[in-house]
Motif scaffolding. Sequence first.
Motif, PDB file in Angstrom:
ATOM      1  N   VAL A  15       0.836  -1.206   0.000  1.00 51.32           N
ATOM      2  CA  VAL A  15       0.000   0.000   0.000  1.00 51.32           C
ATOM      3  C   VAL A  15       0.867   1.252   0.000  1.00 51.32           C
ATOM      4  CG1 VAL A  15      -1.724   1.317   1.295  1.00 51.32           C
ATOM      5  CG2 VAL A  15      -1.909  -1.188   1.141  1.00 51.32           C
ATOM      6  N   VAL A  16       1.918   1.239   0.823  1.00 48.60           N
ATOM      7  CA  VAL A  16       2.826   2.389   0.886  1.00 48.60           C
ATOM      8  C   VAL A  16       3.498   2.614  -0.454  1.00 48.60           C
ATOM      9  CG1 VAL A  16       4.934   3.276   1.932  1.00 48.60           C
ATOM     10  CG2 VAL A  16       3.208   2.163   3.366  1.00 48.60           C
ATOM     11  N   ARG A  17       3.955   1.525  -1.091  1.00 50.21           N
ATOM     12  CA  ARG A  17       4.598   1.670  -2.398  1.00 50.21           C
ATOM     13  C   ARG A  17       3.639   2.222  -3.435  1.00 50.21           C
ATOM     14  NH1 ARG A  17       7.202  -3.350  -1.068  1.00 50.21           N
ATOM     15  NH2 ARG A  17       5.586  -4.481  -2.213  1.00 50.21           N
ATOM     16  N   LEU A  18       2.362   1.794  -3.354  1.00 54.78           N
ATOM     17  CA  LEU A  18       1.361   2.286  -4.301  1.00 54.78           C
ATOM     18  C   LEU A  18       1.127   3.780  -4.133  1.00 54.78           C
ATOM     19  CD1 LEU A  18      -0.745   1.577  -6.486  1.00 54.78           C
ATOM     20  CD2 LEU A  18      -2.386   1.177  -4.624  1.00 54.78           C
ATOM     21  N   VAL A  19       1.017   4.221  -2.875  1.00 57.91           N
ATOM     22  CA  VAL A  19       0.765   5.630  -2.599  1.00 57.91           C
ATOM     23  C   VAL A  19       1.944   6.497  -3.017  1.00 57.91           C
ATOM     24  CG1 VAL A  19       0.379   7.312  -0.748  1.00 57.91           C
ATOM     25  CG2 VAL A  19      -0.847   5.133  -0.736  1.00 57.91           C
ATOM     26  N   ARG A  20       3.159   5.939  -2.945  1.00 59.83           N
ATOM     27  CA  ARG A  20       4.350   6.711  -3.281  1.00 59.83           C
ATOM     28  C   ARG A  20       4.618   6.793  -4.781  1.00 59.83           C
ATOM     29  NH1 ARG A  20       8.714   4.696   1.343  1.00 59.83           N
ATOM     30  NH2 ARG A  20       7.832   5.917   3.070  1.00 59.83           N
ATOM     31  N   ARG A  21       3.862   6.051  -5.577  1.00 57.88           N
ATOM     32  CA  ARG A  21       4.073   6.106  -7.016  1.00 57.88           C
ATOM     33  C   ARG A  21       3.818   7.523  -7.528  1.00 57.88           C
ATOM     34  NH1 ARG A  21       1.172   0.597  -9.376  1.00 57.88           N
ATOM     35  NH2 ARG A  21       2.656  -0.878  -8.486  1.00 57.88           N
ATOM     36  N   PRO A  22       4.709   8.018  -8.373  1.00 58.54           N
ATOM     37  CA  PRO A  22       4.574   9.400  -8.839  1.00 58.54           C
ATOM     38  C   PRO A  22       3.254   9.685  -9.527  1.00 58.54           C
ATOM     39  CG  PRO A  22       6.741   8.512  -9.388  1.00 58.54           C
ATOM     40  CD  PRO A  22       5.923   7.369  -8.892  1.00 58.54           C
ATOM     41  N   ASN A  23       2.724   8.720 -10.297  1.00 56.43           N
ATOM     42  CA  ASN A  23       1.504   8.976 -11.039  1.00 56.43           C
ATOM     43  C   ASN A  23       0.260   8.877 -10.180  1.00 56.43           C
ATOM     44  OD1 ASN A  23       1.836   6.216 -10.694  1.00 56.43           O
ATOM     45  ND2 ASN A  23       0.810   5.689 -12.605  1.00 56.43           N
ATOM     46  N   LEU A  24       0.369   8.335  -8.962  1.00 53.83           N
ATOM     47  CA  LEU A  24      -0.788   8.240  -8.086  1.00 53.83           C
ATOM     48  C   LEU A  24      -0.955   9.474  -7.213  1.00 53.83           C
ATOM     49  CD1 LEU A  24      -3.136   6.466  -7.188  1.00 53.83           C
ATOM     50  CD2 LEU A  24      -1.650   5.462  -5.462  1.00 53.83           C
ATOM     51  N   ARG A  25       0.136  10.118  -6.865  1.00 53.72           N
ATOM     52  CA  ARG A  25       0.040  11.283  -5.987  1.00 53.72           C
ATOM     53  C   ARG A  25      -0.815  12.396  -6.573  1.00 53.72           C
ATOM     54  NH1 ARG A  25       5.991  12.054  -3.082  1.00 53.72           N
ATOM     55  NH2 ARG A  25       5.864  10.159  -1.785  1.00 53.72           N
ATOM     56  N   PRO A  26      -0.663  12.730  -7.862  1.00 52.53           N
ATOM     57  CA  PRO A  26      -1.555  13.761  -8.419  1.00 52.53           C
ATOM     58  C   PRO A  26      -3.028  13.356  -8.374  1.00 52.53           C
ATOM     59  CG  PRO A  26       0.333  13.408  -9.858  1.00 52.53           C
ATOM     60  CD  PRO A  26       0.359  12.311  -8.837  1.00 52.53           C
ATOM     61  N   VAL A  27      -3.306  12.064  -8.540  1.00 55.12           N
ATOM     62  CA  VAL A  27      -4.684  11.586  -8.480  1.00 55.12           C
ATOM     63  C   VAL A  27      -5.250  11.787  -7.075  1.00 55.12           C
ATOM     64  CG1 VAL A  27      -6.179   9.566  -8.691  1.00 55.12           C
ATOM     65  CG2 VAL A  27      -4.328   9.912 -10.327  1.00 55.12           C
ATOM     66  N   LEU A  28      -4.473  11.384  -6.070  1.00 55.63           N
ATOM     67  CA  LEU A  28      -4.916  11.573  -4.688  1.00 55.63           C
ATOM     68  C   LEU A  28      -5.060  13.052  -4.349  1.00 55.63           C
ATOM     69  CD1 LEU A  28      -2.775   8.846  -2.873  1.00 55.63           C
ATOM     70  CD2 LEU A  28      -5.166   8.726  -3.587  1.00 55.63           C
ATOM     71  N   SER A  29      -4.218  13.872  -4.947  1.00 54.65           N
ATOM     72  CA  SER A  29      -4.331  15.317  -4.741  1.00 54.65           C
ATOM     73  C   SER A  29      -5.662  15.831  -5.277  1.00 54.65           C
ATOM     74  CB  SER A  29      -3.168  16.033  -5.420  1.00 54.65           C
ATOM     75  OG  SER A  29      -3.297  17.431  -5.301  1.00 54.65           O
ATOM     76  N   GLN A  30      -6.074  15.335  -6.452  1.00 54.40           N
ATOM     77  CA  GLN A  30      -7.356  15.749  -7.019  1.00 54.40           C
ATOM     78  C   GLN A  30      -8.530  15.265  -6.172  1.00 54.40           C
ATOM     79  OE1 GLN A  30      -6.345  18.320  -9.275  1.00 54.40           O
ATOM     80  NE2 GLN A  30      -8.244  17.612 -10.174  1.00 54.40           N
ATOM     81  N   VAL A  31      -8.382  14.067  -5.625  1.00 56.09           N
ATOM     82  CA  VAL A  31      -9.430  13.557  -4.727  1.00 56.09           C
ATOM     83  C   VAL A  31      -9.558  14.477  -3.514  1.00 56.09           C
ATOM     84  CG1 VAL A  31     -10.111  11.664  -3.203  1.00 56.09           C
ATOM     85  CG2 VAL A  31      -9.155  11.171  -5.472  1.00 56.09           C
ATOM     86  N   ARG A  32      -8.430  14.881  -2.956  1.00 53.93           N
ATOM     87  CA  ARG A  32      -8.432  15.769  -1.789  1.00 53.93           C
ATOM     88  C   ARG A  32      -9.078  17.117  -2.135  1.00 53.93           C
ATOM     89  NH1 ARG A  32      -4.946  19.697   0.182  1.00 53.93           N
ATOM     90  NH2 ARG A  32      -4.972  19.940   2.458  1.00 53.93           N
ATOM     91  N   ILE A  33      -8.731  17.663  -3.296  1.00 51.79           N
ATOM     92  CA  ILE A  33      -9.329  18.938  -3.717  1.00 51.79           C
ATOM     93  C   ILE A  33     -10.837  18.777  -3.888  1.00 51.79           C
ATOM     94  CG2 ILE A  33      -9.426  20.630  -5.593  1.00 51.79           C
ATOM     95  CD1 ILE A  33      -6.444  20.062  -6.062  1.00 51.79           C
ATOM     96  N   GLY A  34     -11.242  17.618  -4.437  1.00 53.91           N
ATOM     97  CA  GLY A  34     -12.666  17.358  -4.596  1.00 53.91           C
ATOM     98  C   GLY A  34     -13.407  17.275  -3.275  1.00 53.91           C
ATOM     99  N   MET A  35     -12.736  16.787  -2.239  1.00 50.56           N
ATOM    100  CA  MET A  35     -13.361  16.724  -0.912  1.00 50.56           C
ATOM    101  C   MET A  35     -13.460  18.099  -0.270  1.00 50.56           C
ATOM    102  SD  MET A  35     -11.559  13.288   0.667  1.00 50.56           S
ATOM    103  CE  MET A  35     -12.353  13.540   2.259  1.00 50.56           C
ATOM    104  N   LEU A  36     -12.445  18.938  -0.494  1.00 54.56           N
ATOM    105  CA  LEU A  36     -12.400  20.235   0.177  1.00 54.56           C
ATOM    106  C   LEU A  36     -13.244  21.304  -0.525  1.00 54.56           C
ATOM    107  CD1 LEU A  36      -8.588  20.448   1.061  1.00 54.56           C
ATOM    108  CD2 LEU A  36     -10.485  19.837   2.568  1.00 54.56           C
ATOM    109  N   THR A  37     -13.343  21.224  -1.847  1.00 52.16           N
ATOM    110  CA  THR A  37     -14.024  22.274  -2.598  1.00 52.16           C
ATOM    111  C   THR A  37     -15.483  22.471  -2.191  1.00 52.16           C
ATOM    112  OG1 THR A  37     -12.550  21.984  -4.490  1.00 52.16           O
ATOM    113  CG2 THR A  37     -14.648  23.071  -4.907  1.00 52.16           C
TER     114      THR A  37
END
Length: 285
Positions: A15-37
Amino acid sequence: MSSLWPVVRPVVQPVVRLVRRPNLRPVLSQVRIGMLTPWAYRTSIMLGYPAVAVQIALYSVVWRAIYAGHDGEVAGADVRTAVGYAVLGLTIAGVLNTSPYHSIASRVREGLIGVDLTRPIGLLTQNLAFQTGAVLAGLPTVAVGLGTGLVVGGLAPPRDPGAAGWFAVSLLLAFAVSQLTTMLMALTSFWTMEVGGINMTFFVVRTFMSGAILPLWFMPGWLQAVAGALPFQASAYTPLAIYFGRPPGGLLPALGVQVLWIVVLGGLCAWVWSRARRRVVVQGG
């Protein structure tokens, strides 16, 4: 704690390796923005909760009034099922049908689509990630809807305990169908920047044909056939029917139809986007 690490390491490390993947971090960032907006518009969010509660209470009253002159079942459903369907359907609609805080149409019109295209992840992935966050931000609606259902006495546990688990699986598939149909419609903005009328028509058709408010089993046969041929029923009616022990065509076929629509809609979105991206003209400043 250290003594537990050898036990949990095989699960935690992937799970940690998956989260650290460069292409996943921007996706999680968008999810976070979607939660906060959405919570930037707290007043609108908070006013939406009483609206859901009032809707559920009113539909409960209406369905009980409809059944007042009937003994037993109508179209195979008793009054408790009809009221429970309304409670669960309105709750699901309140969560999945999120407001377009990040709609493709508005970003095309305002020229912000150019910014989106420079990001390290594709536009479709950005939009799906953002909408996932927006749906997560709407989860308090579940507490409001189910709480109101308990107050009005309109929701009972499923007769089959296993139906609750399959309902959860179907609900995840319904989310994917819902977001893909919305995205496919939003992509039309690359050809017609003002899509207000199209969106209004789409919303009306989707709400009715999805069975979120009126179960398909109450519709005439010809209308059931039309609704069954469209993807909207897979975004609401299927999980609801599974919950109440009436999956269309059986459990596995019903889930299979949802998966099929995800594949078809996903392919259509990719195909339309491959052509829409050639038409990008940045408007505004």
